[in-house]
Design an enzyme around this catalytic site. Structure first.
Site, mmCIF file in Angstrom:
data_model
loop_
_atom_site.group_PDB
_atom_site.id
_atom_site.type_symbol
_atom_site.label_atom_id
_atom_site.label_comp_id
_atom_site.label_asym_id
_atom_site.label_seq_id
_atom_site.Cartn_x
_atom_site.Cartn_y
_atom_site.Cartn_z
ATOM 1 C CB THR A 27 27.871 91.907 -13.148
ATOM 2 O OG1 THR A 27 27.929 91.522 -14.505
ATOM 3 C CG2 THR A 27 28.670 90.960 -12.314
ATOM 4 N N GLY A 28 25.367 90.504 -14.297
ATOM 5 C CA GLY A 28 24.814 89.245 -14.769
ATOM 6 C C GLY A 28 25.897 88.322 -15.284
ATOM 7 C CG ASN B 170 21.014 94.290 -17.399
ATOM 8 O OD1 ASN B 170 21.308 95.452 -17.719
ATOM 9 N ND2 ASN B 170 21.902 93.344 -17.266
ATOM 10 C CG ASP B 171 22.360 97.844 -15.385
ATOM 11 O OD1 ASP B 171 22.526 96.778 -14.788
ATOM 12 O OD2 ASP B 171 23.045 98.222 -16.331
ATOM 13 C CG ASP C 62 25.496 99.862 -19.916
ATOM 14 O OD1 ASP C 62 25.273 98.955 -19.087
ATOM 15 O OD2 ASP C 62 25.998 99.668 -21.020
ATOM 16 C CG ASP D 60 25.710 96.555 -15.446
ATOM 17 O OD1 ASP D 60 25.847 95.376 -15.098
ATOM 18 O OD2 ASP D 60 25.507 96.906 -16.617
#
Lengths: 871, 283
Positions: A375-376, A519-520, A516, A113
């Protein structure tokens, strides 16, 4: 192994059948068959099972127990590692599982992430521009920008604003009323931790510059931060996003202290005056500020009259309540008010990289670990971070961006990327392609494909949605795996999991996901809409975004840079130890058990054991367990400094070179050889030979003692050969076990014990009578030498004839240890790790002057960065 | 000397048929060299699986240790030689039952026509620990041996009960040394066991001077049925024990192999050193 065991038993049973027919039948004068044994065939069936019991030690049950102990021990090493302890947060690394340690030594793909993992996710207000004037850079007296040294860069950094297409954040606030005055001296409420170096801004604030005041006022008003004031004067802010927190803190330090809020009002201490503003409406920001190394934010304001606002407000609430197309309507309403704004200025917030991230990534890359950033975030942010932490390098041969909105475009983009990297991979003759056309539905492993250079791939969420569908996923995977770095941006948690799953499925490589945030979790571990998508290993970083990732992870620590230690040191050790342990364990059990097999040919296949029953019981339990445990808990082929310095040492783990079928067959061969030696040397020794007083030594019990003593000596020597890291403990374990064997031997064969239970301890006096035979010791020495010779020869010849890169490196390490010279690679790494700046371009100096010279904040992009940003 | 008697020309051939009992045969042989020092007389059996699992197990060490309860109630391991005619067998088991019972006598054929018997010593052929610790007669110091074995019967194949193995009470019963030697089962199907000692009388005469001898055999032990062989071996020994060239040959072989290997590795190492130095630079 079971097959092997079964076939051995079968051979012996058949042998028994023949033997009973040919010899045992006639031997009945002396040894009659049991009454229920009618023929040799029946007896053979019984013998099959007897041998099954005797030979079952080739399938070592104690292996499982020992493996668990080793794993536990290695997990403790991770937990206890001081170099993975983060002092600032008082968090040690934590291994939540014990089963994955050796897989840490085999990781091939790391999915990371970005926010909170690569970066600290702590926003720091770095600089701002108000009304065209620039703050945050230190000038010396002549107006020249101070060229600060390397470590000052960390806080100052360069000015690489790219303020193109900045979408404005606008929060509406209306000055409603003004009340009492409070005597707060300037900066009393300032956050002591806040540091800002440019004095001119403070002066501007003190001067009462209208623009500056308005700027900070908007900053202190326009947010959704919730303050906490536990003690008078000590404010802490609970910010939904760290960016907001950083901005509000900055405003506070410049004298615009946000003190409290109710649902409708905001109280701000403005240069010592407390004012209460009424909050009319909050326009959510649509999270679309483009960013570069710094996250930038434009601040603007507009004065509204009451009538306009009433009008707009009703439209707004109407839009908010509307059931269809709400989002669109709201943004139309927003557009309406977000025009004719006065630009106040811009802020720049620094999302700092965590310490040591670029160095870690360089090291991991050298270890041939591929890092994918999932990543978002927006593409630009992600790419910049990727540059900053060396996932992409300036020297890369090419960069591919996949942003197609439909299947065809995506396919075309992927294919063209592949054509550039490795043109032949598109041809029909390519092995993968031909395999795909012949058996399209079979699950299979995609082999490694070497591209002709270093490439990077960027793919965004929309395209990924297409690329992950059906037949395109292979295209995606093949293209992506050829690239050195892969960035997937704008991803949903589900997509993260899908990507991990994709690699896991087709590459059959060990994957590690690190993140972390909540969402991960999907990629670290978990079931997402019934879609099982855990990476092999999940690593959680205990960061700003809560504990969720940590709780779901297999390993948790608080800094990304610990990952290299986890993988290259602990993972590698665990893997090497486990491999050594396994091969040694199998070897010793083969050597132990197969002696029975050879003896069968001389004992009429009668399932007679070679050893004393007590020896069989104690062999795995006492005599050999401690040395092998010691080996696999304390052995290090090279110490941690070297394994970090030469990340290439990690490679054998990824390719699983140390324990695979080939290695297993090697152990098997070695075991067979040893057992042959161990059986035939003592046999030759005792055959027809007598002691110096004429009494024969060829009796069964003496033979057992000779064989078992030789076996233990050989096995102990073998472990001594394999141990590369001798500590006091390994000495005690290895030689102690051998000494302990002799003690136990004398104890078990002593008069007292044997007289108490004559039927259980039958070997009375054998130790005394046998161990003083010169023949016995000569035969033991001979067995040991014969067993060791090929091993030593092989170990010596292997690096000469079949050199692996690891051997060269280890050779080099030994060389360096003998001649402790400063190593070139060492300095190189040091340099890399100290470059902690968040900016990829930080080594390009003299860039700040360019910005400060012009009023516009549009900076010229460096040439090397000229890939098209999405506008 | 093989005296099994499978060869029709052998004097012991007649003993192969079970009808002739007792069967005594005589084998002549000549010693080319005289035997100095103590001479050991062995009997050797081949193709005899003393290491068969069921055979090895078939004994009761408690009984042999003189435990009175085990004497009358032998261990189950002894089956089928545990009881005979409702009486417990002492010593029980297949090993004891199959004890070697040929009698061998050695005669020197001197110049005269009357042969001299060679004195054979039957004590001191078993391990000290076996004779004194492991094997014991049932307790009762003053009672005659026969009384101590009361209530037991002899093994099926035996002619005499165990307490009549030797007239000397110190060598009879379970502590008969022939019996003890037999009970120490061999590891391999071809083995030899010490039968008698021939002690040297004095320094002047060799223990066994060169010359013609004959061996008088009371042939009781059948091995022909399972294709076994019986031998009689006379041997002297050195400090290293008996003559077994295996270790010596093995050591010489391994030594030379190691030496060769050492030289080869040295050469390889020397060559490699040079190449590795250049290789190091390219890393």
């Amino acid at each position: 192994i079971f097959l092997f065991l079964g076939s051995m038993c079968f051979v012996l049973a058949v042998g028994h059948c023949i033997w009973e027919n040919k010899k045992g039948y006639y031997f009945q004068d002396f040894l009659p068959w049991k009454e229920y044994v009618s023929s040799s065939a029946v007896s053979a069936v019984l013998i099959f099972w007897s041998y099954f019991i005797i030979l079952n030690t080739v399938v070592p049950i104690s292996l499982y127990v020992s493996v668990e102990i080793i794993r536990l021990g290695n997990s403790f090493y991770i937990n206890w590692d001081r170099r993975m302890f983060y002092e600032l947060k008082n968090t040690p690394a934590r291994a939540c599982t014990t089963t994955l340690n050796e897989e840490l030594g085999q990781v091939k793909y790391v999915f990371s992430d970005k926010t909170g993992t690569l970066t600290q996710n702590i926003m720091i207000f770095n600089k701002c521009s108000i009304n065209g004037k620039f703050y945050g850079v230190v000038y010396d007296k002549n107006g020249q920008r101070v060229e600060v040294s390397e470590n000052q860069f960390q806080t100052f950094s360069h000015l690489t604003y790219v303020l193109n297409s900045v979408k404005l954040l606008f929060v509406l606030a209306y000055v409603f009323q003004k009340t009492e005055k409070v005597d707060f001296s300037y900066n009393k409420l300032a956050d002591p931790k806040f540091s800002f170096y440019d004095k001119t801004l403070v002066e501007a604030v003190k001067r009462g510059d209208r623009w500056v005041h308005l700027f900070f006022l908007s900053l202190s008003l326009c947010h959704t931060v919730i303050p906490e004031e536990k003690v008078e004067g000590e404010l802490t802010y609970q910010a939904q996003s760290p960016d907001e927190g950083a901005l509000v803190t900055a405003a506070r330090n410049f004298g615009f202290v946000f003190r409290s809020r109710t649902s409708e009002t905001v109280m701000v201490v403005e240069m010592g005056e407390t004012r209460i503003y009424q909050l009319l409406a909050i326009l959510d920001f649509n999270n679309d500020f483009a960013s570069d190394g710094l996250r930038t934010l434009m601040v603007a304001y507009r004065e509204l009259d009451n009538a306009f606002f009433q009008d707009w407000s009703s439209k707004h609430s109407e839009a908010c309540l509307s059931s269809e197309n709400r989002g669109d309507k709201i943004s139309v309403v927003y557009e309406e008010i977000e025009k004719d704004l006065m630009l106040l200025g811009a802020t720049a917030i620094d999302d700092k990289l965590q310490d040591g991230v670029p160095g870690t990534i360089i090291t991991l890359n050298k270890a041939k670990i591929k890092i994918w950033v999932l990543t978002g975030d927006k593409q630009e942010t992600a790419v910049n971070i990727a540059y900053a932490c060396n996932i992409f390098e300036d020297e890369m041969d090419g960069m591919f961006i996949v942003e197609g909105k439909d299947d065809e475009t995506v396919r075309r983009e992927l294919r063209s990327a592949r054509e550039k990297m490795k043109p032949e991979s598109l041809l029909e003759s390519d092995p993968v392609n031909s395999y795909l056309t012949t058996n399209p539905r079979m699950p299979f492993k995609i082999p490694e494909e070497m591209p002709n250079g270093n490439y990077g791939l960027i793919i965004n969420g929309y395209s990924l949605a297409h690329a992950l569908e059906g037949n395109l996923e292979l295209e995606l995977l093949r293209t992506a795996c050829m690239c050195k770095g892969v960035i997937c941006c704008r991803m949903t948690p589900l997509q993260k999991a899908q990507v991990v799953e994709l690699v896991k499925r087709y590459k059959k490589a060990v994957t590690l996901a690190i993140g972390d945030g909540a969402n991960d979790v999907s990629m670290i571990k978990g079931i997402f809409w019934g879609f099982f998508a855990a990476a092999h290993i999940g690593v959680g970083i205990s960061g700003q975004e809560g504990m969720q990732a940590m709780l779901n992870s297999d390993y948790a620590f608080s800094q990304f840079r610990y990952l290299q230690r986890l993988l290259l040191v602990h993972g590698r050790w665990s893997y090497n130890r486990m491999c050594k342990f396994l091969s040694y364990f199998f070897y010793k059990n083969f050597a132990f058990t197969l002696v029975h097999f050879w003896y069968a040919f001389y004992s009429g296949f009668s399932a007679q054991t070679v050893y004393d029953t007590w020896f069989i019981t104690f062999y795995n339990l006492v005599y050999t367990s401690l040395p092998v445990l010691g080996l696999s808990l304390f052995d290090q082929d090279v110490n941690e400094t070297w394994s970090l310095r030469f990340p290439e040492l990690y490679e054998p783990g990824q390719r699983n070179l140390y324990f695979n079928k080939k290695e297993f067959v090697k152990c098997l061969m070695h075991g067979i050889y040893s057992s042959l030696v161990l059986f035939f040397i003592p046999m030759g020794t005792v055959y027809n030979s007598v002691r110096s007083d004429g009494k024969e030594i060829s009796d069964y019990q003496s033979f057992s003692v000779i064989v078992q003593t030789s076996l233990l000596c050989v096995v102990t020597m073998q472990i001594a050969l394999e141990t590369t890291y001798w500590t006091m403990i390994s000495h005690i374990f290895t030689w102690g076990s051998l000494g302990f064997y002799f003690c136990i031997l004398f104890f078990l064969y002593s008069d007292g014990l044997c007289l108490m239970f004559p039927n259980i301890f039958q070997f009375l006096g054998v130790a005394r009578n046998t161990l003083n035979l010169p023949q016995m010791w000569l035969s033991i020495v001979l067995s040991v030498v014969l067993c060791m010779l090929p091993v030593i020869g092989y170990q010596f010849l292997k690096p000469l004839f079949w050199p692996v890169s690891v051997d060269k490196i280890i050779d080099r390490i030994h060389h360096c240890m003998r001649h402790p010279l400063p190593h070139p690679i060492r300095t190189k790494l040091k340099h890399a790790s100290s470059r902690r700046s968040a900016y990829a371009f930080s080594h390009k100096q003299g860039f700040g002057a360019l910005i400060t010279s012009g009023k516009t904040m549009r900076a010229k992009m460096p040439k090397k960065n000229s890939f098209p940003f999405k506008k | 000397i093989d005296y099994t008697g499978t060869d029709p020309a052998s004097p012991c051939n007649k003993c192969l048929s079970p009808n002739v009992t007792p069967c005594i045969c005589t084998i002549n042989f000549t010693l080319e060299q005289s035997f100095e020092g103590n001479v050991f007389m062995y009997y050797g059996l081949s193709n005899f699986y003393q290491n068969h699992r069921r055979y090895v197990k078939s004994r009761d060490d408690s009984q042999l240790n003189g435990d009175p309860s085990a004497l009358l109630n032998p261990s189950k391991e002894c089956e089928p030689y545990r009881r005979n005619e409702d009486k417990p067998i002492a010593p029980c088991g297949a090993i004891a039952n199959s004890m070697f019972n040929d009698t061998l006598d050695l005669f020197l054929v001197g110049n005269e026509s009357d042969p001299t018997p060679i004195p054979l010593k039957k004590k001191g052929i078993a391990w000290w620990t076996d004779k004194n610790v492991k094997f014991r007669n049932p307790p009762g110091a003053d009672i005659p041996l026969e009384e101590r074995f009361k209530g037991t019967t002899k093994p099926v194949n035996w002619v005499k009960p165990v307490y009549m193995l030797d007239p000397d009470e110190d060598n009879s019963g379970f502590i008969n040394e022939d019996f003890i030697v037999w009970m120490r089962t061999a590891a391999l199907p071809t083995f030899r066991k010490l039968y008698r000692l021939i002690e040297r009388k004095n320094d002047l005469h060799p223990t066994l001077p060169a010359g013609r001898y004959y061996l008088n055999i009371t042939y009781n032990y059948p091995v022909h049925s399972f294709d076994g062989r019986k031998r009689m071996i006379l041997s002297t020994i050195s400090w290293m024990g008996g003559k077994n060239p295996f270790l010596g040959i093995a050591y010489i072989a391994i030594g030379s192999i190691s030496f060769l290997l050492g030289v080869v590795l040295l050469v390889i190492n020397h060559k490699y050193r040079n190449s590795s130095n250049t290789a190091d630079i390219t890393i």
